[in-house]
Design a protein around this motif. Structure first.
Motif, short mmCIF file in Angstrom:
data_model
loop_
_atom_site.label_atom_id
_atom_site.label_comp_id
_atom_site.label_asym_id
_atom_site.label_seq_id
_atom_site.Cartn_x
_atom_site.Cartn_y
_atom_site.Cartn_z
N GLN A 9 0.87 -1.17 0.00
CA GLN A 9 0.00 0.00 0.00
C GLN A 9 0.91 1.23 0.00
OE1 GLN A 9 -2.17 -0.97 3.67
NE2 GLN A 9 -4.03 -1.19 2.45
N ILE A 11 1.25 5.54 -0.72
CA ILE A 11 0.70 6.88 -0.94
C ILE A 11 1.87 7.81 -1.19
CG2 ILE A 11 -0.64 8.78 0.02
CD1 ILE A 11 -2.08 6.82 1.79
N CYS A 12 1.80 8.55 -2.30
CA CYS A 12 2.88 9.48 -2.64
C CYS A 12 2.32 10.63 -3.46
CB CYS A 12 3.99 8.75 -3.40
SG CYS A 12 3.51 8.18 -5.05
N ASP A 14 1.37 12.74 -6.57
CA ASP A 14 1.03 12.26 -7.92
C ASP A 14 1.97 12.85 -8.97
OD1 ASP A 14 -0.51 10.91 -9.83
OD2 ASP A 14 -1.60 12.77 -10.30
N HIS A 38 -5.36 1.51 -8.30
CA HIS A 38 -4.75 2.83 -8.12
C HIS A 38 -5.84 3.90 -8.07
CE1 HIS A 38 -1.23 0.58 -9.43
NE2 HIS A 38 -1.86 0.30 -10.56
N THR A 40 -6.07 8.40 -7.96
CA THR A 40 -5.46 9.72 -7.85
C THR A 40 -6.47 10.68 -7.24
OG1 THR A 40 -4.06 9.36 -9.78
CG2 THR A 40 -4.41 11.63 -9.09
N ASP A 41 -6.13 11.25 -6.10
CA ASP A 41 -6.94 12.28 -5.47
C ASP A 41 -6.46 13.62 -6.04
OD1 ASP A 41 -7.94 14.30 -3.73
OD2 ASP A 41 -8.25 12.79 -2.18
N LEU A 46 -2.49 13.54 -4.60
CA LEU A 46 -1.90 12.31 -4.09
C LEU A 46 -2.24 11.12 -4.98
CD1 LEU A 46 -2.61 12.66 -0.26
CD2 LEU A 46 -0.41 12.95 -1.42
N LEU A 48 -2.56 6.97 -4.81
CA LEU A 48 -2.70 5.84 -3.90
C LEU A 48 -2.66 4.56 -4.72
CD1 LEU A 48 -4.48 8.34 -2.70
CD2 LEU A 48 -5.31 6.62 -1.11
N GLY A 78 7.13 9.13 -0.72
CA GLY A 78 5.84 8.70 -0.20
C GLY A 78 5.99 7.81 1.02
N MET A 278 -7.16 1.97 2.65
CA MET A 278 -6.05 2.92 2.86
C MET A 278 -6.63 4.19 3.46
SD MET A 278 -3.84 2.27 -0.64
CE MET A 278 -2.51 3.35 -0.11
N TYR A 280 -6.13 8.11 4.58
CA TYR A 280 -5.33 9.31 4.34
C TYR A 280 -6.20 10.53 4.55
CZ TYR A 280 -7.60 10.03 -0.20
OH TYR A 280 -8.53 10.27 -1.19
#
Length: 288
Positions: A9, A11-12, A14, A38, A40-41, A46, A48, A78, A278, A280
């Protein structure tokens, strides 16, 4: 039994090419990817990712995967978490007098639906001892009163350490965990999942079915969430709903609501155990 897999898992921030880079890292080490999800926020900027690959044929020995994952996460600026599918965590179930969620979880564990062990059931009442012990769990009655809540929680924390607990499930445990208790758990490996008998954020707190009936709602539900210091405000994992009508009394809402509570809690625990959740920025991404 299926071949064990590794689950990453990550998170970094984007940026283009992340999917290729992550899958390429697995492939470069001889891994065969089973699942890759995957998200993308865009608002948070971010990325994920949840990637699961078979350990069979993977080029790194099991004990070397965690350091390699940590190096990968640092390279991507990340945070990464590594899990293994054959890990069977030890869970404690906290309960008060209502038995329906406890019975459902213990039955699902016995049936092999939930990959966890339940060596410990903790309650602020003695009522469900025979039930829990019938499933092979140690049942410990820890009374909780306002005057001695600190001592009671200290005893509970000692039990969690004694039994090597990694996950706490509040299965209709009608007590609010103190911030000190949660902070102490933060220094332990345990995490906490709660079931609340309403479709949050509606009807937080006590007696949600009574308040839902007074409002004449046509839909009630239950919410399983991680526990934080904010009452019923932790990141949501799973929700279940059922229709109600003007003919239903409060007792009918409670009866129907119990079904949603069992279902939402079991789903949430399974998602957690399969590392499909996950967390966040106070919310969750659920790769189901």
């Amino acid at each position: 039994m299926s071949v064990p897999s590794a689950i990453l898992q990550l998170i970094c921030p984007d940026r283009p090419g992340l999917v290729s880079e992550l899958s390429g890292w697995v492939a470069a080490n001889g891994g065969n990817i089973r699942h890759a999800d995957h998200h993308t926020d865009l608002g948070a900027g971010l990325f994920l990712s949840r990637i699961e690959w078979a350990l069979e044929g993977f080029g790194l020995p099991r004990q070397s995967i965690a350091p390699a994952v940590a190096a990968l996460a640092r390279r991507l600026d990340g945070e990464g978490l590594l899990h293994f599918s054959d890990a069977i965590p030890r869970a404690a179930i906290f309960v008060s007098r209502q038995e329906h969620c406890l019975v459902d979880l213990l039955w699902r564990v016995r049936a092999g639906e939930l990959p966890m062990q339940v060596p410990l059931v903790v309650s602020n009442h003695p009522d469900l001892r025979e039930l829990a012990e019938g499933f092979g769990a140690t049942y410990v009655h820890v009374p909780v009163a306002a005057a001695d809540k600190e001592e009671a929680e200290a005893a509970q924390l000692a039990l969690l350490r004694q039994h090597g607990i990694e996950l706490v499930v509040l299965a209709k445990y009608m007590q609010v965990l103190s911030s000190d208790f949660l902070e102490a758990l933060g220094r332990e490996p345990a995490q906490v999942i709660n079931i609340h008998h309403s479709f949050l954020p509606a009807f937080q707190g006590a007696q949600p079915y009574q308040r839902a009936w007074q409002r004449g709602v046509k839909l009630i539900g239950a919410t399983a969430h991680y526990v934080t210091e904010e009452l019923d405000g932790g990141p949501i994992i799973e929700q279940a709903t059922v229709h109600v009508s003007h003919r239903d009394e409060v007792e009918d809402l409670i009866r129907k609501g119990r079904d949603t509570e069992r279902l939402a809690l079991a789903r949430a625990v399974r998602l957690h155990l399969r590392r499909q959740v996950m967390v966040y920025r106070g919310r969750t991404a659920v790769f189901d």
